[in-house]
Design an enzyme around this catalytic site. Structure first.
Site, PDB file in Angstrom:
ATOM      1  N   SER A 635       0.928  -1.162  -0.128  1.00  0.00           N
ATOM      2  CA  SER A 635       0.169  -0.203   0.051  1.00  0.00           C
ATOM      3  C   SER A 635       0.681   1.395   0.144  1.00  0.00           C
ATOM      4  CB  SER A 635      -1.012  -0.005   1.220  1.00  0.00           C
ATOM      5  OG  SER A 635      -1.786   1.092   1.205  1.00  0.00           O
ATOM      6  N   ASP A 743      -8.938  -4.982  -5.868  1.00  0.00           N
ATOM      7  CA  ASP A 743      -8.537  -3.922  -5.272  1.00  0.00           C
ATOM      8  C   ASP A 743      -9.101  -2.733  -5.777  1.00  0.00           C
ATOM      9  OD1 ASP A 743      -7.513  -1.998  -3.938  1.00  0.00           O
ATOM     10  OD2 ASP A 743      -5.213  -2.494  -4.260  1.00  0.00           O
ATOM     11  N   HIS A 775      -7.669  -4.986  -1.444  1.00  0.00           N
ATOM     12  CA  HIS A 775      -6.426  -4.330  -1.270  1.00  0.00           C
ATOM     13  C   HIS A 775      -5.295  -4.985  -0.270  1.00  0.00           C
ATOM     14  CE1 HIS A 775      -4.002  -0.795  -1.179  1.00  0.00           C
ATOM     15  NE2 HIS A 775      -4.015  -0.337   0.082  1.00  0.00           N
TER      16      HIS A 775
END
Length: 823
Positions: A635, A743, A775
């Protein structure tokens, strides 16, 4: 030397002992006794390199065919051993929730623990309930008598005991269009079961955010949040159109209806969260009327019973008149507390029943108009005031998670909301934390009953520096105390209360979660909290795992940052265990609002510089070989990872007014791995569920006001300049990408574009796509892949010795370093 890996970092009740485990045969170790084998993350098990070492050693005495046979057998044995060790680690259960109940006979308290355990083969987590009887024999001793076996809760979406503990609600959401099941259990049997069809409402929300299930005081009604019923779709047939027809006809087909916005990541396909009440005697379900269609509701609680037959529900409402931006992990979405009246009548059995009313009779009242954020409402035991958390700092600045505040409203017991007094600040936002003082409130949940017996002291879990702690707050006086040991570097999670005593769980990156029992010693305002270890079957693990963990060490250190303003946090705080380093960058939670807000607008520079500063610091300490460093992140950590392998760094000299070459980061890392990385803000802004984030991170808090769905050329240029892809021409590092195909936060196109660009310029690249993951890539198969290296035989998979990993959690910027050394 190659090693295998079990991965995880932060110490919470969801702890999983994921560590890198050296899995080399004893005979091999004896021949290389001068090599230090340590922990790493995430290196991958490689038979290729292991075979090279074994072949070098064995070729002196064995023919080629015999060597090959020995190597195959050794590799097979090592692989089997590693697989067994992986299973041992993942079999360690996590404690999700706990409840306590009065036994009724005065012989202690009964407690129920909700626990979960990974099932690697099924790629799911099993859920169990485990009961115990708590007996506090004296001030310094407590006994938990655990049930001999847990009970699996197959298919249970939510479990909520009634306030008295005499009833238990179990909700089961279907995986198809079948009815939702509501089960009501007594101590000995299933009392009632109701099946609510999808035409009434969809699945009950059990996500931890919109989720709200609340019993009323006499335990006859339950309010809850569920998906609104699916709207009827037009049916098209040859020659005509029929609105909402359900007739099955081979000459007709159903249209899709109008497209509707959802709340983004993890909410794809979920319908609007709406408010319902079920009568547990009759099974009758009613939608609560009077709530505007523009409000998504959640976190409902019953207000204290007023005189007469009017009772109120208090809930959180998120307005969505234009677009629903992603809400998962995003506390910067404006929300407010609302009250709506539910009309009741007394039945012949003198029980309260729901009364049909029109929406005009039941106006919704906004209780928190003067503040931009209000959530997690909790009434005091006497019903005189309503307490709630606020993420006003997040809403006002645009940062997805910032410093929280705690507030109080005096509740009008007569139901006259026109007499509502102003909102009282109980815990304001802390701008700058000095030393070890309270850094501000960072709390992601509140117990349904967080109150001590004095009726005004509530307990919360909150991040304090590099750890999570438990605090007590007197909501009348504002007095705040840290009640977990100040000298403890462990993280603590509050599970439930046993009267005025506490049941919690504590852990660290190298310690299995341990159930703790806290009790107050001394008189009010003069005593202290003491903590007892509780022997629990939940935290038991094999001796092999215990032995490996016992060799790891854990401590916390601070790393100075050059050029930091004196009124900001004075450095980077990091957790340090063995030769691994978990770094909390400037901008992380737990260190005050001023430090946190220093990062937006400076991403790709300040955060990257902090990582490099931390790397240099541990190298200077002699803990790592600078020529063998690997970077890994997910991320925002993936954003940092891809920045680090491409940036050339300079420093500015104020004396000569010039920039000087400082560090060529691409030469600093021998390999990299990125999980769902943000690589191109200019691409992300048009595809993500949080396009506003691109503006705030690029421009700072002023970007919140300039956010638009149609970015200008100047915006796109700035987004590109802040992105790792702007440095891609300098990347040399072999890189592996782990991407979730579903995602919505950082869509898979972001990672794929960067990976393709690396391949285009000849950089060794590997891409693994998880087709059903979002995600977070929560599939347990990711762990198996990371540890066992399924399908990976390139040098990307052969990350050896030193390792530095930075992993960001969304926009929280919690990043960590892991460094491994071989001598």
């Amino acid at each position: 030397m190659e090693r295998a890996l079990l991965s995880n970092v932060i110490a919470t009740s969801d702890w999983c002992a994921n560590q890198l485990l050296p899995r080399i045969s004893p005979s091999f170790l004896s021949r290389h006794r001068h090599t230090r084998f340590t922990v790493a993350k995430p290196a991958y098990f490689s038979y290729k390199r292991l075979s090279v070492f074994l072949a070098m050693d064995a070729s002196k005495a064995a023919p080629a065919k015999q060597v090959s046979s020995v190597l195959d057998a050794t590799a097979e044995e090592e692989y089997a051993s590693l697989s067994k060790l992986l299973q041992d680690f993942t079999n360690i259960s996590s404690i999700d929730k706990a409840w306590t109940f009065n036994s009724g006979n005065g012989n202690g308290t009964q407690a129920m623990f909700s626990i979960s355990q990974p099932n690697l083969l099924a790629n799911k987590r099993k859920k169990f309930m485990l009961s115990t009887v708590i007996s506090k024999e004296n001030e310094n001793s407590v006994t938990f008598q655990w049930a001999p076996f847990p009970v699996e809760m197959t298919g249970a979406s939510a479990v909520v005991p009634s306030p008295s503990g005499s009833k238990l609600l179990v909700v089961r959401n279907p995986e198809n269009e079948s009815p939702i099941q509501f089960e009501l259990w007594s101590q000995s049997q299933l009392e009632k079961e109701f099946h609510v069809p999808q035409t009434v409402h969809g699945s009950v929300y059990a996500d931890g955010w919109f989720e709200g299930i609340s019993w009323n005081s006499d335990e006859t009604l339950i309010a809850y949040v569920a998906e609104e019923p699916s709207p009827s779709k037009p049916t098209f047939s040859l020659g005509s159109t029929k609105g909402g027809s359900s007739d099955k006809d081979c000459n007709s087909w159903k249209g899709q209806g109008d497209w509707e916005e959802d709340w983004g990541e993890t909410y794809a396909g979920k319908r609007q969260p709406s408010l319902f009440v079920i009568n547990i005697n009759s099974g009758e379900v009613q939608a609560v009327k009077g709530i505007p269609k523009s409000l998504s509701v959640g976190q409902v609680v019953w207000a204290p019973l007023n005189e007469g037959l009017h009772q109120y529900l208090v809930f959180v409402g998120w307005s969505s008149e234009t677009r629903k931006l992603g809400i998962k992990y995003c506390y910067n979405r404006p929300c407010a507390l609302y009250a709506v009246r539910v009309s009741l009548y007394k039945s012949e059995a003198s029980e309260l029943e729901l009364k049909e009313s029109s929406s005009e009779d039941l106006p919704v009242v906004n209780l928190t108009e003067s503040i931009s954020s209000a959530f997690f409402p909790r009434f005091s035991p006497d019903g005189k005031f309503l307490v709630f958390l606020s993420a006003k700092s997040s809403v006002d600045s645009g940062a997805h998670s910032a410093t929280d505040s705690l507030h109080r409203i005096d509740w009008p017991t007569d139901g006259n909301f026109s007499s509502l007094e102003k909102i009282v600040d109980v815990i304001p936002v802390v701008q700058c934390a000095e030393g070890d003082c309270f850094p501000g409130l960072y709390s992601s949940s509140i117990l349904s009953n967080p109150w001590l017996s004095d009726g005004c002291t509530m307990l919360l879990s909150s991040i304090w520096g590099s750890s999570q702690v438990i605090i007590s707050v007197n909501v009348s006086s504002g007095e705040l105390l840290r009640i977990t040991p100040a000298e403890s570097n462990f993280s603590w999670s509050l599970l439930t209360l046993d009267g005025d005593n506490i049941i919690a769980v504590s852990s660290s990156p190298v310690d299995v979660p341990q159930v703790k029992y806290g009790y107050f010693v001394g008189k009010a305002n003069k005593g202290t909290w003491s903590w007892l270890n509780v022997s629990s079957p939940i935290s038991r693990c094999p001796e092999k795992v215990k032995s490996l963990l016992s060799s790891r060490q854990f401590s916390i250190m601070k790393i100075p940052v050059k050029g930091v303003s004196a009124n900001l946090t004075k450095g980077i705080t990091s957790c340090f265990w063995f030769v691994e380093d978990l770094v909390y960058l400037r901008g992380s939670l737990g260190f005050g609002e001023e430090a946190l807000q220093s990062l937006p607008g400076k991403v790709g520079s300040q955060d990257v510089n902090d990582v490099l500063t931390a790397i240099d610091h541990v190298i200077d300490m002699g803990l790592a070989n600078p020529s063998k460093v690997t970077v890994v992140g997910g991320s925002h950590g993936g954003f940092l990872t891809t920045h680090l392998i491409g940036q050339v760094w300079y420093f500015y000299c104020c004396v000569t007014d010039a920039f000087y070459f400082h560090l060529h980061a691409p030469d600093k890392f021998v390999a990299a791995a990125a999980r769902n990385p943000l690589c191109n803000l200019a691409l992300m802004v048009g595809t993500t569920d949080i396009p506003d984030w691109c503006y705030v991170e690029s421009y700072g808090s002023k970007g919140k006001d300039s956010f638009t769905e149609s970015p200008s050329v100047e915006d796109l240029t700035r987004f590109h300049s802040k992105s790792p892809i702007s440095h891609i021409s300098k990347v040399k590092t072999p890189t592996i990408f782990l991407l979730g195909a579903q995602d919505l936060r950082v869509p898979v196109s972001n990672g794929l574009q960067y990976a393709r660009a690396l391949r285009e310029k000849g950089v060794e690249t590997k891409v693994i796509v998880f087709p059903n993951d979002v995600h977070g890539i929560e599939s347990l198969t990711l762990k198996a892949f990371s540890i066992l290296g399924f399908g990976s035989k390139s040098t990307v998979n052969e990350l050896s010795t030193e390792l530095v990993a930075c992993l960001g959690v969304g926009a929280l910027y919690n990043c960590y370093l892991l460094i491994v050394e071989a001598i």
